[in-house]
Design a protein around this motif. Structure first.
Motif, short mmCIF file in Angstrom:
data_model
loop_
_atom_site.label_atom_id
_atom_site.label_comp_id
_atom_site.label_asym_id
_atom_site.label_seq_id
_atom_site.Cartn_x
_atom_site.Cartn_y
_atom_site.Cartn_z
N ALA A 283 0.82 -1.21 0.00
CA ALA A 283 0.00 0.00 0.00
C ALA A 283 0.85 1.26 0.00
CB ALA A 283 -0.96 0.02 1.19
N ASP A 284 2.12 1.09 -0.33
CA ASP A 284 2.96 2.27 -0.48
C ASP A 284 2.78 2.87 -1.88
OD1 ASP A 284 6.09 0.44 -0.94
OD2 ASP A 284 4.04 0.04 -1.59
N ARG A 285 2.22 2.10 -2.76
CA ARG A 285 1.98 2.59 -4.11
C ARG A 285 0.54 2.35 -4.53
NH1 ARG A 285 6.31 -1.06 -6.69
NH2 ARG A 285 5.23 -2.25 -5.11
N ALA A 286 0.02 1.21 -4.18
CA ALA A 286 -1.29 0.82 -4.70
C ALA A 286 -2.38 1.76 -4.21
CB ALA A 286 -1.62 -0.60 -4.29
N HIS B 189 8.21 -0.39 9.15
CA HIS B 189 9.07 0.78 8.99
C HIS B 189 8.21 2.03 9.09
CE1 HIS B 189 12.62 -1.43 7.53
NE2 HIS B 189 11.74 -2.23 6.94
N GLU B 190 8.73 3.01 9.76
CA GLU B 190 7.99 4.25 9.96
C GLU B 190 7.58 4.89 8.63
OE1 GLU B 190 9.71 6.55 13.07
OE2 GLU B 190 8.89 8.41 12.25
N ALA B 191 8.51 4.89 7.67
CA ALA B 191 8.20 5.51 6.38
C ALA B 191 7.05 4.80 5.69
CB ALA B 191 9.45 5.49 5.49
N LEU B 192 7.01 3.50 5.84
CA LEU B 192 5.97 2.70 5.20
C LEU B 192 4.61 3.00 5.85
CD1 LEU B 192 5.33 0.56 3.17
CD2 LEU B 192 6.20 -1.16 4.73
N VAL B 193 4.61 3.06 7.15
CA VAL B 193 3.37 3.36 7.87
C VAL B 193 2.84 4.73 7.43
CG1 VAL B 193 2.35 3.78 10.13
CG2 VAL B 193 4.05 1.95 9.84
N GLU B 194 3.75 5.70 7.37
CA GLU B 194 3.33 7.06 7.01
C GLU B 194 2.81 7.13 5.58
OE1 GLU B 194 6.28 9.46 10.09
OE2 GLU B 194 6.51 9.71 7.90
N ALA B 195 3.48 6.40 4.70
CA ALA B 195 3.05 6.41 3.30
C ALA B 195 1.64 5.85 3.18
CB ALA B 195 4.03 5.61 2.44
N TYR C 267 -2.75 1.17 10.53
CA TYR C 267 -1.64 0.33 10.11
C TYR C 267 -1.27 -0.50 11.32
CZ TYR C 267 2.37 -1.06 7.31
OH TYR C 267 3.27 -1.78 6.57
N LEU C 268 -1.59 -1.79 11.23
CA LEU C 268 -1.45 -2.65 12.40
C LEU C 268 -0.38 -3.73 12.18
CD1 LEU C 268 -5.26 -3.10 13.10
CD2 LEU C 268 -3.69 -1.34 13.99
N SER C 269 0.36 -3.97 13.24
CA SER C 269 1.42 -4.96 13.16
C SER C 269 0.90 -6.36 13.44
CB SER C 269 2.51 -4.63 14.18
OG SER C 269 3.30 -5.77 14.42
N LYS C 270 1.46 -7.31 12.73
CA LYS C 270 1.12 -8.70 12.99
C LYS C 270 1.67 -9.18 14.33
CE LYS C 270 0.31 -10.37 8.35
NZ LYS C 270 0.54 -11.46 7.39
N ALA D 135 -14.74 3.16 15.01
CA ALA D 135 -15.28 4.30 15.74
C ALA D 135 -14.72 5.64 15.24
CB ALA D 135 -15.01 4.14 17.23
N GLY D 136 -13.82 5.57 14.26
CA GLY D 136 -13.33 6.80 13.67
C GLY D 136 -11.90 7.17 14.01
N GLU D 137 -11.25 6.40 14.84
CA GLU D 137 -9.87 6.70 15.17
C GLU D 137 -8.94 6.20 14.07
OE1 GLU D 137 -10.40 5.54 19.82
OE2 GLU D 137 -8.34 5.74 19.06
N ARG D 138 -7.75 6.78 14.08
CA ARG D 138 -6.69 6.32 13.21
C ARG D 138 -5.70 5.60 14.10
NH1 ARG D 138 -3.96 10.46 8.87
NH2 ARG D 138 -4.63 9.22 7.09
N VAL D 139 -5.47 4.33 13.82
CA VAL D 139 -4.67 3.51 14.73
C VAL D 139 -3.42 2.96 14.04
CG1 VAL D 139 -4.72 1.55 16.32
CG2 VAL D 139 -6.83 2.82 15.84
N THR D 140 -2.30 3.12 14.69
CA THR D 140 -1.09 2.47 14.20
C THR D 140 -0.44 1.67 15.33
OG1 THR D 140 0.34 4.33 14.73
CG2 THR D 140 -0.63 4.29 12.52
N ASP D 141 0.18 0.60 14.95
CA ASP D 141 0.89 -0.24 15.91
C ASP D 141 2.10 -0.81 15.21
OD1 ASP D 141 1.53 -3.06 17.08
OD2 ASP D 141 0.46 -2.00 18.65
#
Lengths: 219, 219
Positions: free
Chosen positions: B62-65, B87-93, B102-105, B121-127
């Motif tokens: 999903a860095d390009r698609a 990678h932080e850059a990947l998550v941000e992209a 963007y959730l980690s396995k 519920a509308g939050e943006r979640v990263t892990d």
DNA sequence: GGCCATCTCACCCCCAGGGGTGGTGTGGGA
DNA sequence: TCCCACACCACCCCTGGGGGTGAGATGGCC
């Protein structure tokens, strides 16, 4: 010809059913002289036949393989090689290994039938006519524009062989093999071997494992 | 939790059905909080869901698609990436491209469900928890002894990618890719790429094209 | 005759891939 | 503590493969 009124019972052998079907179509007009009893891909002949006709497309040229493995005990005792590889050494090696004949794909259908009749009558027949594609038969990839030789190379690639393996299987030089690869890749639109393997898998280039009765089987 | 009594309707996306099934098994105990509505391999989500959970195993990160291509119009508007590449850059992209999470396995199943509820519920979640194989999920080749990472590499090989393509897909160095190839080849008993492609084709490493209703679909 | 297709081969050069060696870090189990 | 598995990486060297160029032969078609 009145002295041999019994049609010759024949099994057709090759790992690609499309090749067998092409051969069967070639022999179809001669069903009065040749009975098509069984078609086998990677399985031994089980029905009694007079001659087993082994098309060498993309497989052992019988220079090493045991010809008797192609037949179940009692099925037949005559195996004829049908190939476009007609090097003298190859022909001799096959005969030494017990082949009852070595026939070129350059023969016409009529000549082929005549040769089968001779073999069935006990003769040892060899023919080394130069191969030309107009002479009948079929192969995978034909509808995609591959020549017979290109198709054989792609089939061997799809079987996982290296270029060097392919030289040994086909009796061509490494340079010829590379040339065929180049031309075949251009036609199928790939540039690397893994792509070619995938293309082959998706276009009928994986060997079949199949036994089928011919139209003249007694079942 | 009494303030969110509606289960989150979820679609699971990945090109390998076995991966989806593994994820579904992981979420099975949580069916009171997460409804599994649809499973899609290489086809867009058509049933209305709250969240589409996209497992990145052996596919675009999903860095390009375009994430919107994963969904039919009106099916959902939240796509969450589920990956071991954190990678932080990947998550941000991915977030920049519209991902809702963007959730980690490396997350536990419980954590994953909670995160899905937050996203719904509308939050943006990263892990970005580090991945470990014990944490659930499934992949092709597991029963043949391949680690998750080795399996992903074999899947990409089976898709026909070069090593360099694979570095770009996985965010690994060329040397890491080669190391994985070496270890995977030892495990599956091959030495060349065409062999690996054939092995992959025969062992479920070709991408599926499949849409299936989940156990909680309203059909 | 020229052109094309097919078969067959040579040589040059470079890339893609894979064997080997070695190393770091983390976590889990005995 | 050690060992193992896994993830990740570096470097060396060699092989397998494929791009290009060129050549010869045969046959068929216009």
């Amino acid at each position: 010809m009145a002295e041999d009124p019994q049609p010759v019972r024949v099994a057709l052998l090759n790992d690609y059913d499309i090749v067998i079907q092409g051969l069967a179509r070639m022999l179809e007009p001669y069903r009065g002289r040749v009975h098509l009893v069984e078609f086998d891909s990677r399985l031994p002949v089980v029905r009694p036949v007079d001659v087993a006709l082994y098309d060498t497309f993309a497989q052992d040229q019988a220079d090493r393989a045991g010809l008797q493995d192609l037949l179940e005990r009692g099925a037949a005792d005559k195996v004829v090689l049908y190939s476009w590889n007609t090097h003298e050494a190859l022909v001799e090696a096959a005969l030494r290994r017990g082949a009852s004949g070595y026939l070129s794909k350059g023969m016409s259908a009529d000549e082929l039938v005549l040769a089968l009749e001779k073999v069935a009558a006990g003769e040892r027949v060899t023919d080394r006519t130069a191969y030309r594609e107009d002479d009948g038969g079929d192969w995978p990839g034909r509808s995609e524009g591959l020549s017979a030789r290109e198709a054989e190379i792609v089939a061997l690639i799809t079987q996982g062989l290296t270029n060097d393996d392919i030289t040994k299987r086909t009796y061509l030089s490494i340079n010829s093999v590379k040339s065929y690869i180049r031309s075949a890749y251009r036609k199928i639109g790939v540039t690397r071997r893994p792509q070619a393997v995938l293309w082959g898998v998706r276009h009928g280039f994986e060997p079949d494992t199949l036994r089928r009765p011919g139209p003249d089987a007694d079942d």
